[in-house]
Design a protein around this motif. Structure first.
Motif, mmCIF file in Angstrom:
data_model
loop_
_atom_site.group_PDB
_atom_site.id
_atom_site.type_symbol
_atom_site.label_atom_id
_atom_site.label_comp_id
_atom_site.label_asym_id
_atom_site.label_seq_id
_atom_site.Cartn_x
_atom_site.Cartn_y
_atom_site.Cartn_z
ATOM 1 N N THR A 45 0.816 -1.218 0.000
ATOM 2 C CA THR A 45 0.000 0.000 0.000
ATOM 3 C C THR A 45 0.848 1.266 0.000
ATOM 4 O O THR A 45 0.357 2.330 -0.342
ATOM 5 N N GLY A 46 2.090 1.138 0.440
ATOM 6 C CA GLY A 46 2.944 2.321 0.543
ATOM 7 C C GLY A 46 2.521 3.222 1.686
ATOM 8 O O GLY A 46 2.845 4.409 1.707
ATOM 9 N N SER A 47 1.771 2.664 2.623
ATOM 10 C CA SER A 47 1.240 3.444 3.733
ATOM 11 C C SER A 47 1.401 2.668 5.034
ATOM 12 O O SER A 47 1.438 1.446 5.025
ATOM 13 N N ASN A 48 1.478 3.393 6.123
ATOM 14 C CA ASN A 48 1.461 2.737 7.429
ATOM 15 C C ASN A 48 0.236 3.181 8.237
ATOM 16 O O ASN A 48 0.176 2.975 9.434
ATOM 17 N N GLU A 49 -0.743 3.754 7.553
ATOM 18 C CA GLU A 49 -1.992 4.152 8.197
ATOM 19 C C GLU A 49 -2.781 2.895 8.560
ATOM 20 O O GLU A 49 -3.010 2.031 7.711
ATOM 21 N N ARG A 50 -3.189 2.798 9.790
ATOM 22 C CA ARG A 50 -3.885 1.618 10.293
ATOM 23 C C ARG A 50 -5.129 1.278 9.456
ATOM 24 O O ARG A 50 -5.358 0.128 9.096
ATOM 25 N N LYS A 51 -5.934 2.268 9.108
ATOM 26 C CA LYS A 51 -7.172 2.042 8.354
ATOM 27 C C LYS A 51 -6.878 1.502 6.958
ATOM 28 O O LYS A 51 -7.556 0.584 6.481
ATOM 29 N N VAL A 52 -5.874 2.052 6.290
ATOM 30 C CA VAL A 52 -5.489 1.591 4.956
ATOM 31 C C VAL A 52 -5.051 0.131 5.026
ATOM 32 O O VAL A 52 -5.446 -0.690 4.188
ATOM 33 N N LEU A 53 -4.249 -0.205 6.030
ATOM 34 C CA LEU A 53 -3.758 -1.578 6.181
ATOM 35 C C LEU A 53 -4.893 -2.540 6.520
ATOM 36 O O LEU A 53 -4.942 -3.654 5.995
ATOM 37 N N GLU A 54 -5.815 -2.105 7.374
ATOM 38 C CA GLU A 54 -6.968 -2.955 7.710
ATOM 39 C C GLU A 54 -7.783 -3.250 6.455
ATOM 40 O O GLU A 54 -8.152 -4.401 6.217
ATOM 41 N N ASP A 55 -8.072 -2.234 5.657
ATOM 42 C CA ASP A 55 -8.854 -2.420 4.432
ATOM 43 C C ASP A 55 -8.137 -3.361 3.471
ATOM 44 O O ASP A 55 -8.753 -4.263 2.890
#
Length: 63
Positions: A45-55
């Motif tokens: 995802t290129g992100s460490n945002e919890r919501k992005v990872l959960e999705d």
């Protein structure tokens, strides 16, 4: 960059640090996936945002 443990605000809790084993451990247990899946999700995802990872993990692993 190391996690600043003195910062306990909301923004710190909304992210999963790929370099902090305890954060990966907590998130993998919460999501019911492996540590490798969590690290892979961060990379994919290129992100460490919890919501992005959960999705991402919900779509990928059907959780």
């Amino acid at each position: 960059m190391a996690d600043n443990k003195s910062k306990k605000g909301k923004s710190d809790r909304s992210k999963v640090s790929g370099s902090e084993q305890y954060e990966i451990q907590y998130f993998k247990d919460k999501m019911g996936v492996s540590s490798q899946a969590v690290v892979g999700a961060i990379r994919a995802t290129g992100s460490n945002e919890r919501k992005v990872l959960e999705d991402y993990l919900k779509k990928r692993h059907g959780k």
